[in-house]
Design a protein around this motif. Structure first.
Motif, short mmCIF file in Angstrom:
data_model
loop_
_atom_site.label_atom_id
_atom_site.label_comp_id
_atom_site.label_asym_id
_atom_site.label_seq_id
_atom_site.Cartn_x
_atom_site.Cartn_y
_atom_site.Cartn_z
N ASN A 1 0.84 -1.21 0.00
CA ASN A 1 0.00 0.00 0.00
C ASN A 1 0.87 1.25 0.00
OD1 ASN A 1 -1.95 1.99 0.48
ND2 ASN A 1 -3.11 0.70 1.87
N ALA A 2 1.82 1.32 0.93
CA ALA A 2 2.68 2.50 1.03
C ALA A 2 3.52 2.66 -0.23
CB ALA A 2 3.59 2.38 2.25
N GLY A 3 4.04 1.56 -0.77
CA GLY A 3 4.86 1.63 -1.97
C GLY A 3 4.09 2.13 -3.19
N LEU A 4 2.86 1.66 -3.36
CA LEU A 4 2.05 2.12 -4.49
C LEU A 4 1.68 3.60 -4.35
CD1 LEU A 4 -0.33 -0.95 -5.02
CD2 LEU A 4 1.53 -0.18 -6.52
N LEU A 5 1.37 4.02 -3.13
CA LEU A 5 1.06 5.44 -2.91
C LEU A 5 2.27 6.31 -3.25
CD1 LEU A 5 -0.87 5.28 0.51
CD2 LEU A 5 -1.86 5.86 -1.72
N ALA A 6 3.44 5.90 -2.77
CA ALA A 6 4.66 6.68 -3.03
C ALA A 6 4.98 6.68 -4.52
CB ALA A 6 5.83 6.09 -2.24
N TRP A 7 4.86 5.52 -5.17
CA TRP A 7 5.16 5.43 -6.60
C TRP A 7 4.25 6.34 -7.41
CZ3 TRP A 7 1.85 3.30 -10.45
CH2 TRP A 7 2.44 3.23 -11.72
N LEU A 8 2.97 6.36 -7.10
CA LEU A 8 2.03 7.18 -7.85
C LEU A 8 2.26 8.67 -7.59
CD1 LEU A 8 -0.19 6.84 -9.87
CD2 LEU A 8 -1.84 6.66 -8.03
N LEU A 9 2.56 9.03 -6.34
CA LEU A 9 2.85 10.44 -6.03
C LEU A 9 4.10 10.91 -6.77
CD1 LEU A 9 2.12 10.63 -2.19
CD2 LEU A 9 0.88 11.84 -4.01
N ARG A 10 5.13 10.07 -6.80
CA ARG A 10 6.35 10.45 -7.51
C ARG A 10 6.12 10.51 -9.02
NH1 ARG A 10 10.96 10.95 -5.02
NH2 ARG A 10 12.21 10.32 -6.84
N ARG A 11 5.27 9.63 -9.51
CA ARG A 11 4.94 9.66 -10.94
C ARG A 11 4.23 10.96 -11.32
NH1 ARG A 11 1.23 5.15 -14.10
NH2 ARG A 11 1.61 5.92 -16.23
N ARG A 12 3.44 11.48 -10.37
CA ARG A 12 2.76 12.76 -10.58
C ARG A 12 3.62 13.95 -10.18
NH1 ARG A 12 -3.25 11.44 -7.97
NH2 ARG A 12 -3.81 9.73 -9.39
N ASN A 13 4.88 13.68 -9.84
CA ASN A 13 5.80 14.72 -9.38
C ASN A 13 5.28 15.44 -8.15
OD1 ASN A 13 8.27 16.07 -9.62
ND2 ASN A 13 7.35 17.79 -10.73
N ALA A 14 4.62 14.68 -7.29
CA ALA A 14 4.04 15.26 -6.07
C ALA A 14 4.80 14.81 -4.82
CB ALA A 14 2.58 14.86 -5.95
N LEU A 15 5.89 14.04 -4.99
CA LEU A 15 6.64 13.57 -3.83
C LEU A 15 8.14 13.56 -4.14
CD1 LEU A 15 6.34 12.41 -0.92
CD2 LEU A 15 6.36 10.14 -1.97
N PRO A 16 8.72 14.71 -4.43
CA PRO A 16 10.18 14.75 -4.60
C PRO A 16 10.88 14.70 -3.25
CG PRO A 16 9.24 16.94 -4.90
CD PRO A 16 8.09 16.02 -4.69
N PHE A 17 11.87 13.84 -3.14
CA PHE A 17 12.64 13.73 -1.89
C PHE A 17 13.78 14.72 -1.92
CE2 PHE A 17 11.28 9.07 -2.25
CZ PHE A 17 10.13 9.28 -1.51
N ASP A 18 13.88 15.55 -0.89
CA ASP A 18 14.97 16.53 -0.87
C ASP A 18 16.25 15.89 -0.33
OD1 ASP A 18 14.66 16.44 1.90
OD2 ASP A 18 13.63 18.36 2.03
N ALA A 19 17.36 16.61 -0.47
CA ALA A 19 18.68 16.07 -0.11
C ALA A 19 18.76 15.73 1.37
CB ALA A 19 19.76 17.07 -0.50
N ARG A 20 18.12 16.53 2.20
CA ARG A 20 18.18 16.29 3.64
C ARG A 20 17.51 14.96 4.00
NH1 ARG A 20 15.75 20.32 8.37
NH2 ARG A 20 15.02 18.67 9.75
#
Length: 316
Positions: A215-234
């Motif tokens: 569940n968490a992996g699919l949510l993260a994958w879809l958010l990143r695909r929509r460019n809604a979850l970029p991980f910052d350097a920190r």
């Protein structure tokens, strides 16, 4: 009081307006999604009843303990993040929304990763202190401890779901998290049917943890695909260090448990004191390690406390 003040309240007839229609369209999927975890537990209970005597109770007691960090951390961060993201996205401040997401992820993992390793390492002392008395035998406690260790593997995932879901809700998408939760539930059922044979009730707990990660992996994958979850350097820099500090702390707790095996069959006051010592010691070790390794800093922790205090005073 309102009558004396001259205020007259009258109930109006309900009106199916466009705004009410939009509200129902958004709230119904959210309500179903919020209940998906309980649906999973119901399915777990039904399948556990096929495993054997005591399986339902072992899973129930283990889940009660697992719910403590989930309720304290997961529900809190999810509830706090949604209005922040909604306000920032509505204002068009996407950079601030990304920063809030990353800091929430960082804070959630800072608390849940050590909780996971601790529950895995000292599940037996925890269950022994809480439940081992009366008709609850040592064998029952061992079985519950194994289930707790398996459930705890999914603890970070449960909390990540609480962090990722508000990102959809803040963008007025309440349907996607429900669809993903439905897929995860199917994974849960399939994994349980496979694992319950060789692992009995522990397999059911493992399947539940696995479905949470799906569940968490699919949510993260879809958010990143929509460019809604970029991980910052920190975040990228700190998560491995938090993970390392959590693993070392879990190892230390396990070592402390096996060095004094007789304590966990001692009178309740003695083993309760020993468990409290393990918990406090683990907190001290983890706090020191995570700062030394660079997973967080004292300034960040003090800043978080100050922000919470300022928010409280403002609301007060």
């Amino acid at each position: 009081s309102i009558h004396r003040a001259g205020v007259r309240l009258r109930l109006g007839a309900p009106a199916w307006t466009p705004r009410i229609r939009l509200l129902m369209k958004r709230i119904l999927p959210g309500a179903i999604g919020a209940g998906m975890y309980q649906i999973n537990l119901l399915v777990d209970t039904m399948i556990a009843s096929l495993v054997g005597s005591g399986a339902v109770s072992f899973l129930y007691y283990a889940d009660r303990v697992n719910q403590l960090p989930l309720g304290v951390v997961g529900t809190a961060v999810g509830t706090a993040l949604l209005p922040i993201l909604s306000r920032q996205l509505r204002a068009g401040n996407h950079e601030a929304a990304v920063y809030a997401q990353n800091r929430t992820l960082e804070f959630a993992l800072l608390l849940t990763l050590p909780a996971m390793t601790a529950l895995m390492a000292i599940s037996w002392p925890i269950v022994s202190v809480l439940f081992l008395r009366g008709a609850f035998t040592s064998a029952d406690a061992q079985a519950t401890a194994h289930a707790l260790a398996a459930f705890s593997l999914g603890l970070p995932a449960y909390v990540l779901i609480k962090v990722f879901t508000p990102s959809f809700f803040a963008r007025e998408d309440t349907a996607t998290p429900v669809k993903i939760a439905g897929v995860a539930m199917l994974v849960n059922i399939g994994a349980m049917l496979v694992l319950m044979g060789p692992l009995k009730h522990v397999g059911i707990a493992l399947a539940t943890a696995l479905s949470a990660w799906v569940n968490a992996g699919l949510l993260a994958w879809l958010l990143r695909r929509r460019n809604a979850l970029p991980f910052d350097a920190r975040l990228v820099r700190r998560v491995p260090r938090i993970t390392l500090a959590s693993i070392i702390t879990g190892g230390g707790l396990y070592l402390g448990m096996i060095l004094w095996p007789d304590l966990w069959t001692a009178p309740l006051w003695l083993k309760g004191s020993a468990l409290a010592g393990l918990v406090v010691g683990g907190m001290v070790v983890y706090g020191g390690l995570v700062v030394v390794l660079g997973g967080t800093s004292l300034g960040d922790l003090r800043g978080f406390v100050r922000r919470k205090d300022a928010e409280f005073q403002e609301r007060k």
